[in-house]
Design an enzyme around this catalytic site. Structure first.
Site, short mmCIF file in Angstrom:
data_model
loop_
_atom_site.label_atom_id
_atom_site.label_comp_id
_atom_site.label_asym_id
_atom_site.label_seq_id
_atom_site.Cartn_x
_atom_site.Cartn_y
_atom_site.Cartn_z
N ASP A 80 0.25 -7.55 1.18
CA ASP A 80 0.68 -6.17 1.43
C ASP A 80 2.19 -6.06 1.50
O ASP A 80 2.75 -5.39 2.38
CB ASP A 80 0.05 -5.63 2.70
CG ASP A 80 0.08 -4.10 2.76
OD1 ASP A 80 0.37 -3.49 1.72
OD2 ASP A 80 -0.17 -3.54 3.84
N SER A 120 4.71 1.98 8.12
CA SER A 120 4.43 0.91 7.17
C SER A 120 5.67 0.51 6.38
O SER A 120 6.36 1.36 5.81
CB SER A 120 3.35 1.35 6.18
OG SER A 120 2.10 1.35 6.76
N HIS A 131 0.82 -1.21 0.00
CA HIS A 131 0.00 0.00 0.00
C HIS A 131 0.85 1.26 0.00
O HIS A 131 0.35 2.34 -0.32
CB HIS A 131 -0.98 0.00 1.18
CG HIS A 131 -0.35 0.26 2.51
ND1 HIS A 131 0.02 -0.74 3.37
CD2 HIS A 131 -0.05 1.42 3.15
CE1 HIS A 131 0.52 -0.21 4.47
NE2 HIS A 131 0.49 1.10 4.37
#
Length: 664
Positions: A209, A287, A178
């Site tokens: 992901d 992230s 993402h």
């Protein structure tokens, strides 16, 4: 019950977002064998929280997380607000669990990944312990350009985000998918450097992901040491998360312990795979950053967290077995092929009455097959009402779990996530009260009737007389109805999303998305997002079928049968004549998307070849003027199709060409 996560958009300054939270009212009743389950019903929504710090407000790069369909779920009106600060979902690749064989999951994972050294951090040469770990962590800068699913012929305004990543063996970098979703440019910067290097995306694993990057500039890799992976940690093991979250520009280090290991929802790709819950702070920008154990080994990738008034310090990392599956998949196939699934919906068999009624012995346990996806490979060997007793020799409990390490149990979908595309699986089942062994061949990713994502492809569309047709996807529903789409979207479309199964590999739910008002479509302006069932009496399997039915129509009218018994009838000639002006008025370059134009071009090339063959044969045999005219007409039809026009327009061009030939 534990609350579930839901996706949210990042805010302009602090990347905050309020999202709804509901308990999973049906998770104890049924489940799916798929790693990528359909989006959750309103009462069982898992969300995905972005960890990339985003510079544009409402940048919804998220997809609803996976949840198996649950019978008897009813939407709950109780809503709670949650602040989304974590990252999106992913997938799990897992080594064999303890109890499945010698050594168990931890030992198998350790065999796959080389440790840093016997002394861990103390063995770091040339500098303070742990410095080289931080040196391997990079900041990822991405410029995104998302499709506008509500106006599929254009894209949204581009925006920027930042996340984290780290170096691994083979001059490669890992981050979250993402973080680089719908990217137009990706750059990375090392700690202490003022230079940003352009990076290339090698592979995107939407379900898990995870994204794999590389940098071609040799100077980027000078002195950069790759991180080493460790095995699956134990409960209460300490973890340290390093990354570049919001709140500053420099590196941040947070620590905590492992609080839970289980199959969990990966929000970004709508998958349910092995995940590790930690209480270390993971915020927007973390992230893609690594999580380390006490020996300096990377044990996961930060990717999502859960924040609301009922929870504290709940964050998630992608474990190394999942990461290794992603890397192995890429190295085997040269691209990411995904996590396979059996393609079943199942029900727990905790009721002794249920087991007895179905002919099971007192000691037998398993799960009941509720439905089998017609497109799945298991449809060849399993039927509704069968009981799956074991998977690859591992007995399945009545609650759908299998042994996992010492004193633990985990969902048996974990076993499926260890497989690769094309692998086989052996099942022991109860069929008609008899136990039998079956083999499922060529496992592959599931085929969703309403896909959670379309792998960064451009959305498909077709416009005729102002009527805009497009397939239904979760991004379309989110674009049309916002993050509360599972409350606001039409109930028929939600039913297709949650419960319907694809009957064939090309099936789509095609809707009349909107009507661009014009004289040719007077009276239909208020129709929005209604499924198209038939065109001129022909069933619509996908958008390509609809286009073919329209282009191949020979009558004066075009009749579209919609859901809810609605009927749309257009004058074909008037609709075709009005289309160019409507496209010009709305600044739309083509009446159909590129994928449909490519299909038309291929068809036209075949028609041109056939026409050339006819003309050659006519010339050789002296067939005369009629054969030549037929060949010219075929060529004109091909030219019209290649330019994106209808067969009727192409036929008109052919007739005009024939008239000119005769006048000559």
């Amino acid at each position: 019950m534990a609350p579930k996560r839901r996706a949210a958009a990042a805010s302009k300054a602090a990347q905050d977002a309020a999202v709804d939270e509901q308990p999973d009212s049906g998770s104890d009743a049924s489940g799916s064998l798929d790693n990528a389950a359909p989006p959750p019903p309103p009462s069982a929504r898992r969300g995905r929280n972005r960890s990339c710090a985003t510079a544009r407000a409402a940048a919804e790069l998220t997809a609803p997380a996976a949840a198996a369909p649950h019978s008897g779920d009813q939407p709950s009106k109780k809503r709670r607000k949650e602040r989304a600060v974590g990252a999106d979902g992913g997938t799990t690749s897992a080594a064999p669990a303890a109890g499945f064989g010698e050594g168990g999951a931890a030992a198998a994972a350790d065999d796959l990944m080389s440790p840093l050294g016997p002394d861990g951090l103390d063995a770091v040469p040339n500098g303070r312990a742990g410095d080289h770990l931080m040196e391997a962590v990079v900041k990822v800068f991405t410029v995104h350009s998302e499709p506008n699913f509500s106006l599929p012929w254009q894209r949204k305004r581009q925006f920027s985000s930042s996340g984290s990543g780290f170096a691994i063996a083979g001059r490669r970098l890992l981050t979250n998918a993402h973080c680089v979703d719908h990217h137009t440019q990706v750059k990375v910067k090392r700690r202490g450097s003022d230079t940003k290097y352009v990076a290339q995306v090698l592979a995107l694993g939407m379900e898990c992901d995870i994204a794999l990057l590389t940098v071609e500039d040799e100077s980027f890799w000078e002195g950069l040491q790759a991180l080493h992976f460790g095995g699956l940690p134990r409960l209460q093991d300490s973890v340290t998360v390093i990354g570049y979250p919001i709140g500053g520009d420099t590196m941040s280090v947070t620590s905590g312990v492992v609080s839970r290991i289980e199959v969990t929802g990966y929000a970004h790709g709508g998958a349910e795979l092995l995940g590790i819950q930690v209480d270390a702070a993971i915020n927007s920008g973390n992230s893609g950053g690594p999580a380390f154990n006490g020996r300096g080994e990377c044990v996961g990738i930060a990717f999502q967290s859960l924040k609301n008034e009922d929870t504290e310090n709940i964050s998630y990392i992608i474990p190394t077995p999942v990461i290794q599956h992603f890397i192995n998949d890429y190295e085997r196939n040269g691209t990411y092929t995904g996590f396979p699934a059996l393609g079943l919906e199942w029900q727990k068999m905790e009721s002794p009455v249920l087991r007895q009624a179905l002919g099971m012995q007192p000691a037998q346990r398993g799960v009941l097959v509720r439905r089998v996806e017609p497109t799945s490979p298991v449809s060849q060997v399993l039927r509704e009402g069968d009981v799956v007793l074991s998977f690859d020799g591992v007995d399945i409990g009545g609650d759908g779990t299998v042994p996992f390490r010492s004193g633990e149990r985990i969902s048996f979908t974990y076993l499926i996530s260890q497989k690769y595309t094309g692998d086989e699986a052996r099942l022991r089942i109860l069929h008609n009260r008899a136990v039998k062994e079956v083999c499922v061949r060529s496992l592959r990713s599931p085929r969703r009737l309403v896909p959670v994502h379309i792998n960064n492809a451009a959305p498909s569309y077709f416009i005729l007389g102002g009527l805009v047709f497009t397939p239904v996807t979760v991004p379309l529903l989110r674009s049309e109805y916002g993050k509360e789409f599972d409350y606001e979207a039409p109930v028929k479309l939600l039913d297709r999303m949650l419960h319907a199964q694809a009957e064939n590999s090309s099936q789509q739910v095609v809707v009349l998305n909107q009507v661009l008002a014009a004289d040719a479509n007077v009276g239909y302006e208020e129709i929005v997002n209604t499924q198209v069932l038939k065109v001129n009496g022909q069933p619509v399997n996908n958008l390509g079928d609809l286009v073919a039915a329209v282009d191949g129509s020979t009558g004066p009218y075009l009749e579209f049968a919609l859901e809810y018994n609605q009927l749309v009838i257009l004058d074909k000639a008037a609709a075709q004549a009005a289309t160019p002006d409507i496209l010009t008025q709305h600044c739309i370059p083509h009446d159909r998307s590129e994928d449909l134009r490519a299909g038309a071009a291929a068809a036209s090339a075949a028609a041109t070849a056939a026409a050339a063959a006819v003309k050659t044969e006519a010339g050789a045999g002296g067939g005369g003027e009629e054969e030549e005219e037929a060949a010219e007409e075929e060529a004109a039809v091909a030219d019209g199709a290649a330019s994106g026009g209808s067969k009727a327009t192409a036929a008109a061009a052919a007739a005009s060409k024939k008239g000119r030939a005769r006048r000559k």
